[in-house]
Scaffold this active site. Structure first.
Site, PDB file in Angstrom:
ATOM      1  N   HIS A  57      -2.105   9.933   4.312  1.00  0.00           N
ATOM      2  CA  HIS A  57      -1.986  11.336   4.690  1.00  0.00           C
ATOM      3  C   HIS A  57      -3.039  11.540   5.778  1.00  0.00           C
ATOM      4  O   HIS A  57      -4.061  10.855   5.791  1.00  0.00           O
ATOM      5  CB  HIS A  57      -2.342  12.266   3.537  1.00  0.00           C
ATOM      6  CG  HIS A  57      -1.513  12.127   2.321  1.00  0.00           C
ATOM      7  ND1 HIS A  57      -1.773  11.191   1.326  1.00  0.00           N
ATOM      8  CD2 HIS A  57      -0.420  12.783   1.916  1.00  0.00           C
ATOM      9  CE1 HIS A  57      -0.883  11.323   0.365  1.00  0.00           C
ATOM     10  NE2 HIS A  57      -0.051  12.269   0.690  1.00  0.00           N
ATOM     11  N   ASP A  60      -6.489  11.812   4.336  1.00  0.00           N
ATOM     12  CA  ASP A  60      -7.060  10.639   3.652  1.00  0.00           C
ATOM     13  C   ASP A  60      -8.026   9.943   4.612  1.00  0.00           C
ATOM     14  O   ASP A  60      -8.941   9.245   4.195  1.00  0.00           O
ATOM     15  CB  ASP A  60      -5.953   9.634   3.299  1.00  0.00           C
ATOM     16  CG  ASP A  60      -4.948  10.162   2.288  1.00  0.00           C
ATOM     17  OD1 ASP A  60      -5.323  11.048   1.481  1.00  0.00           O
ATOM     18  OD2 ASP A  60      -3.789   9.704   2.321  1.00  0.00           O
ATOM     19  N   MET A  91       3.629   3.552   7.562  1.00  0.00           N
ATOM     20  CA  MET A  91       4.049   4.914   7.230  1.00  0.00           C
ATOM     21  C   MET A  91       2.863   5.858   7.317  1.00  0.00           C
ATOM     22  O   MET A  91       1.740   5.504   6.960  1.00  0.00           O
ATOM     23  CB  MET A  91       4.660   4.927   5.815  1.00  0.00           C
ATOM     24  CG  MET A  91       5.122   6.270   5.302  1.00  0.00           C
ATOM     25  SD  MET A  91       3.842   7.233   4.437  1.00  0.00           S
ATOM     26  CE  MET A  91       4.024   6.627   2.780  1.00  0.00           C
ATOM     27  N   GLU A 184      10.728  13.068   0.289  1.00  0.00           N
ATOM     28  CA  GLU A 184      10.412  12.626  -1.076  1.00  0.00           C
ATOM     29  C   GLU A 184      10.542  13.773  -2.063  1.00  0.00           C
ATOM     30  O   GLU A 184       9.882  14.808  -1.926  1.00  0.00           O
ATOM     31  CB  GLU A 184       8.995  12.064  -1.131  1.00  0.00           C
ATOM     32  CG  GLU A 184       8.585  11.617  -2.524  1.00  0.00           C
ATOM     33  CD  GLU A 184       7.238  10.961  -2.564  1.00  0.00           C
ATOM     34  OE1 GLU A 184       6.729  10.563  -1.501  1.00  0.00           O
ATOM     35  OE2 GLU A 184       6.672  10.846  -3.656  1.00  0.00           O
ATOM     36  N   LYS A 186      10.534  15.550  -5.977  1.00  0.00           N
ATOM     37  CA  LYS A 186       9.815  15.562  -7.254  1.00  0.00           C
ATOM     38  C   LYS A 186      10.218  16.844  -7.979  1.00  0.00           C
ATOM     39  O   LYS A 186      10.349  17.884  -7.341  1.00  0.00           O
ATOM     40  CB  LYS A 186       8.302  15.510  -7.036  1.00  0.00           C
ATOM     41  CG  LYS A 186       7.501  15.322  -8.330  1.00  0.00           C
ATOM     42  CD  LYS A 186       6.008  15.182  -8.065  1.00  0.00           C
ATOM     43  CE  LYS A 186       5.228  14.985  -9.350  1.00  0.00           C
ATOM     44  NZ  LYS A 186       3.768  14.861  -9.111  1.00  0.00           N
ATOM     45  N   GLU A 220      10.882   8.122  -5.311  1.00  0.00           N
ATOM     46  CA  GLU A 220       9.759   7.565  -6.079  1.00  0.00           C
ATOM     47  C   GLU A 220      10.200   7.367  -7.524  1.00  0.00           C
ATOM     48  O   GLU A 220      10.781   8.275  -8.135  1.00  0.00           O
ATOM     49  CB  GLU A 220       8.535   8.461  -6.037  1.00  0.00           C
ATOM     50  CG  GLU A 220       7.408   7.906  -6.923  1.00  0.00           C
ATOM     51  CD  GLU A 220       6.103   8.634  -6.829  1.00  0.00           C
ATOM     52  OE1 GLU A 220       5.642   8.916  -5.713  1.00  0.00           O
ATOM     53  OE2 GLU A 220       5.541   8.958  -7.886  1.00  0.00           O
ATOM     54  N   HIS A 223       9.054  10.044 -10.043  1.00  0.00           N
ATOM     55  CA  HIS A 223       9.582  11.395  -9.806  1.00  0.00           C
ATOM     56  C   HIS A 223      11.007  11.553 -10.311  1.00  0.00           C
ATOM     57  O   HIS A 223      11.389  12.629 -10.775  1.00  0.00           O
ATOM     58  CB  HIS A 223       9.507  11.745  -8.309  1.00  0.00           C
ATOM     59  CG  HIS A 223       8.115  11.793  -7.803  1.00  0.00           C
ATOM     60  ND1 HIS A 223       7.803  12.096  -6.497  1.00  0.00           N
ATOM     61  CD2 HIS A 223       6.929  11.554  -8.416  1.00  0.00           C
ATOM     62  CE1 HIS A 223       6.489  12.059  -6.339  1.00  0.00           C
ATOM     63  NE2 HIS A 223       5.944  11.721  -7.487  1.00  0.00           N
ATOM     64  N   ASP A 248       8.912   4.648  -2.904  1.00  0.00           N
ATOM     65  CA  ASP A 248       7.607   4.716  -3.597  1.00  0.00           C
ATOM     66  C   ASP A 248       7.759   4.059  -4.962  1.00  0.00           C
ATOM     67  O   ASP A 248       8.427   4.586  -5.851  1.00  0.00           O
ATOM     68  CB  ASP A 248       7.175   6.174  -3.796  1.00  0.00           C
ATOM     69  CG  ASP A 248       6.426   6.706  -2.584  1.00  0.00           C
ATOM     70  OD1 ASP A 248       5.973   7.871  -2.632  1.00  0.00           O
ATOM     71  OD2 ASP A 248       6.309   5.961  -1.589  1.00  0.00           O
ATOM     72  N   ASP A 258       3.610  13.152 -14.042  1.00  0.00           N
ATOM     73  CA  ASP A 258       3.721  12.062 -13.062  1.00  0.00           C
ATOM     74  C   ASP A 258       2.603  11.047 -13.278  1.00  0.00           C
ATOM     75  O   ASP A 258       1.466  11.260 -12.887  1.00  0.00           O
ATOM     76  CB  ASP A 258       3.600  12.685 -11.656  1.00  0.00           C
ATOM     77  CG  ASP A 258       3.816  11.672 -10.556  1.00  0.00           C
ATOM     78  OD1 ASP A 258       3.513  12.015  -9.407  1.00  0.00           O
ATOM     79  OD2 ASP A 258       4.287  10.552 -10.848  1.00  0.00           O
ATOM     80  N   ASP A 260       2.412   7.740 -12.309  1.00  0.00           N
ATOM     81  CA  ASP A 260       2.087   6.834 -11.184  1.00  0.00           C
ATOM     82  C   ASP A 260       1.464   5.529 -11.693  1.00  0.00           C
ATOM     83  O   ASP A 260       0.494   5.020 -11.123  1.00  0.00           O
ATOM     84  CB  ASP A 260       1.120   7.516 -10.205  1.00  0.00           C
ATOM     85  CG  ASP A 260       1.780   8.650  -9.444  1.00  0.00           C
ATOM     86  OD1 ASP A 260       1.043   9.524  -8.942  1.00  0.00           O
ATOM     87  OD2 ASP A 260       3.021   8.670  -9.357  1.00  0.00           O
ATOM     88  N   ASP A 290       3.186   3.699  -4.615  1.00  0.00           N
ATOM     89  CA  ASP A 290       2.513   4.998  -4.691  1.00  0.00           C
ATOM     90  C   ASP A 290       2.058   5.157  -6.137  1.00  0.00           C
ATOM     91  O   ASP A 290       2.703   5.836  -6.936  1.00  0.00           O
ATOM     92  CB  ASP A 290       3.460   6.118  -4.278  1.00  0.00           C
ATOM     93  CG  ASP A 290       2.694   7.435  -4.217  1.00  0.00           C
ATOM     94  OD1 ASP A 290       3.323   8.472  -3.995  1.00  0.00           O
ATOM     95  OD2 ASP A 290       1.454   7.417  -4.399  1.00  0.00           O
TER      96      ASP A 290
HETATM   97  C1  DIG Z   1       3.259  11.808  -4.154  1.00  0.00           C
HETATM   98  O1  DIG Z   1       4.114  10.964  -4.846  1.00  0.00           O
HETATM   99  C2  DIG Z   1       3.508  11.743  -2.684  1.00  0.00           C
HETATM  100  C3  DIG Z   1       2.216  11.851  -1.936  1.00  0.00           C
HETATM  101  O2  DIG Z   1       1.353  10.904  -2.491  1.00  0.00           O
HETATM  102  C4  DIG Z   1       2.611  11.430  -0.571  1.00  0.00           C
HETATM  103  O3  DIG Z   1       2.804  12.570   0.201  1.00  0.00           O
HETATM  104  C5  DIG Z   1       3.901  10.684  -0.718  1.00  0.00           C
HETATM  105  C6  DIG Z   1       3.819   9.430   0.073  1.00  0.00           C
HETATM  106  O4  DIG Z   1       4.459   8.387  -0.511  1.00  0.00           O
HETATM  107  N1  DIG Z   1       4.069  10.527  -2.180  1.00  0.00           N
HETATM  108 MN    MN Z   2       5.137   9.342  -3.817  1.00  0.00          MN
HETATM  109 MN    MN Z   3       4.044  10.353  -8.037  1.00  0.00          MN
END
Ligand code: DIG
Ligand code: MN
Ligand code: MN
Length: 388
Positions: A57, A60, A91, A184, A186, A220, A223, A248, A258, A260, A290
C-alpha cells in the site's frame, strides 16, 4: 527446514505484502507484540526466504504526510533494497482504510471532499506503484460499507464506486502506466457490511465500467470463506471470464473474522483443489500471500510463516501432479464423463432441437451409471495424506 524440492524459485511468482511480514500482531483486543520492521528489512527477510515479489500500500512505504523530498528518499532506498535482494514489485495498492478521514469509506463516502481525497490519494499511489514497476493495482474497499443502511442508498454507493474506478482507468491510460486493476471483495470487517461482498459481486460490476477490459478481480481465500463459500468456484468463474488478474492466498476457519492464516494452515484439502486448479489452467499471475504470522510469533516465526506459505503451495502442487498422474483416478474420471450416445446439445439449431425433442431418455439406464465419488475422494485424501 531442510532445503530441497520445496524451495521457492522466482518462476513460482510467490509474493508478500509489506504489511504481511510487517504485521506486528496488533488486534482489536491487544497491542503490537513485535517491534516495528522497516520496509528495507522486510525486503531483506523476503529475499532470504526465496520470495519473488513484494507488494505494498502507499503508506506501507511512504508515511501519509511525507514531504516530497522525504518520499523520494524512502522510495530510492526501497528500490535499492529490492535490487540488492532481487525482489520485484508486481502489485501496488492504496490504503483507503486506516486514516480516520476514511471512517465512512473513501470512494463511496457521503462527503464529496473525502471521495475526491480518496481519488487523489489513489492517483498518487498509482504513481508510486508505476515508479516501482508494478503492473497490477489492487483496490480493496475495506471501508466502503455501512453499519446502517440509513446512511446512503446502496445503489448510490455502486454509482460512486464506478465513477472512481472509471477515473482511475482513465488516469492509467493517460499516464501510460499500463495497469490492470484487480478488485478485491470482502463481506465485512472492518465495516459491518462491505459493498461488493464477494468476487461474484465484482464480476457483475466490472462489465458496467467504461474500461472493463482493464479491470479484473483479486479474490482472497479468507474473504470468500468468511461467507462460507467455495473459494475455488469463485476463482474458476473469474478465470473462465478472463478476470483472474491477481489472487490473495491465505487460510481461514469457517464463520470466523478474517484470520489471514498461513496458506493451507486451516483447510489443506480446499487449498489442494485451489492449487490444482491454478496449475491445471496455467495461471500466470502472482501467487500473493495476503496473510500474517500468529500473534504469538517473533520475527523468526514470521520467517517460518513466509516459508511455510510457499512450501505448502509447492507440496500441494506436487500432490496435484500425482493426482493427475494417478491411473485409478484418471480411469474414474473417464468413466464418470463417458458419453453413452446422448443427443448433442451444444449450439442451438432448429434441426438439433428437433432431434433432442424426439429423443427418448431411458432414465433407469441412466440411473444404473455409477458415480464412484467416494472412491475418487478417498484416493484424493490418500494422496494428500501421503500414502498414495
Ligand atoms: C486485505 O485483504 C487487503 C489489503 O491488505 C490490501 O488492500 C489487499 C491487497 O491484497 N488485501
Ligand atoms: Mn487481501
Ligand atoms: Mn484478509
Amino acid at each position: 527446514m531442510k532445503s530441497g524440492k520445496y524451495d521457492p524459485r522466482p518462476e513460482h511468482k510467490f509474493s508478500f505484502g509489506l504489511w504481511t511480514i510487517g504485521n506486528r500482531g496488533r488486534d482489536p483486543f491487544g497491542d503490537a507484540v513485535r517491534p516495528p520492521i522497516s520496509p528495507v528489512d522486510i525486503v531483506a527477510l523476503l529475499g532470504e526466504t526465496g520470495a519473488w515479489g513484494v507488494n505494498l500500500h502507499d503508506n506501507d512505504l511512504v508515511p501519509i504526510d511525507a514531504k516530497p523530498a522525504e518520499r523520494d528518499r524512502i522510495v530510492r532506498e526501497f528500490q535499492k533494497a529490492c535490487a540488492k535482494h532481487k525482489v520485484t514489485v508486481p502489485m501496488a495498492t492504496v490504503n483507503l482504510f486506516f486514516h480516520p478521514v476514511f471512517r465512512d469509506g473513501g470512494f463511496t463516502s457521503n462527503d464529496p471532499e473525502v471521495r475526491a481525497y480518496a481519488v487523489q490519494k489513489t492517483l498518487r499511489a498509482m504513481d508510486l506503484g508505476a515508479e516501482l514497476g508494478a503492473k497490477i493495482f489492487v483496490l480493496w474497499g475495506g471501508r466502503e460499507g455501512v453499519e446502517t443502511d440509513a446512511c446512503r442508498r446502496p445503489d448510490e454507493a455502486v454509482k460512486r464506486l464506478r465513477e472512481a474506478v472509471n477515473y482511475l482507468c482513465e488516469y492509467s491510460l493517460d499516464q501510460g502506466y499500463g495497469y490492470r486493476f484487480a478488485l478485491e471483495a470482502k463481506p465485512n470487517e472492518p465495516r459491518g457490511d462491505i459493498y461488493m461482498s464477494t468476487t461474484g459481486h465484482y464480476l457483475g460490476f466490472i462489465p458496467t465500467l467504461d474500461h472493463a477490459e482493464l479491470v479484473g478481480v483479486n479474490p482472497e481465500v479468507a474473504h470468500e470463506q468468511m461467507s462460507g463459500l467455495n473459494f475455488t468456484h469463485g476463482v474458476a468463474q473469474a478465470w473462465e471470464a478472463g478476470k483472474l488478474f491477481h489472487i490473495d492466498l491465505n487460510d481461514q476457519a469457517p464463520g470466523r473474522y478474517d484470520q489471514d492464516f498461513r496458506f493451507g494452515a486451516a483447510n489443506p484439502k480446499s487449498a489442494f483443489f485451489l492449487v490444482k486448479f491454478l496449475e491445471d489452467v496455467g495461471y500466470q499471475g502472482s501467487r500473493h500471500f495476503d496473510a500474517h504470522a500468529y500473534r504469538t510469533e517473533d520475527y523468526k516465526g514470521v520467517k517460518d510463516f513466509a516459508i511455510g506459505c510457499m512450501r505448502t503451495y509447492l507440496i500441494l502442487k506436487e500432490k496435484a501432479e500425482r493426482w493427475n498422474a494417478d491411473k485409478e483416478i484418471q480411469a474414474i474420471l473417464r468413466e464418470i464423463s463417458a458419453d453413452n450416445g446422448a443427443p448433442p446439445v451444444g449450439e442451438f439449431s432448429k434441426k438439433g432441437a428437433g432431434t433432442l425433442l424426439k429423443h427418448v431418455f431411458d432414465k433407469d439406464a441412466i440411473l444404473r451409471k455409477r458415480l464412484p465419488y467416494e472412491r475418487l475422494d478417498q484416493l484424493t485424501i490418500e494422496i494428500l495424506l501421503g500414502v498414495r
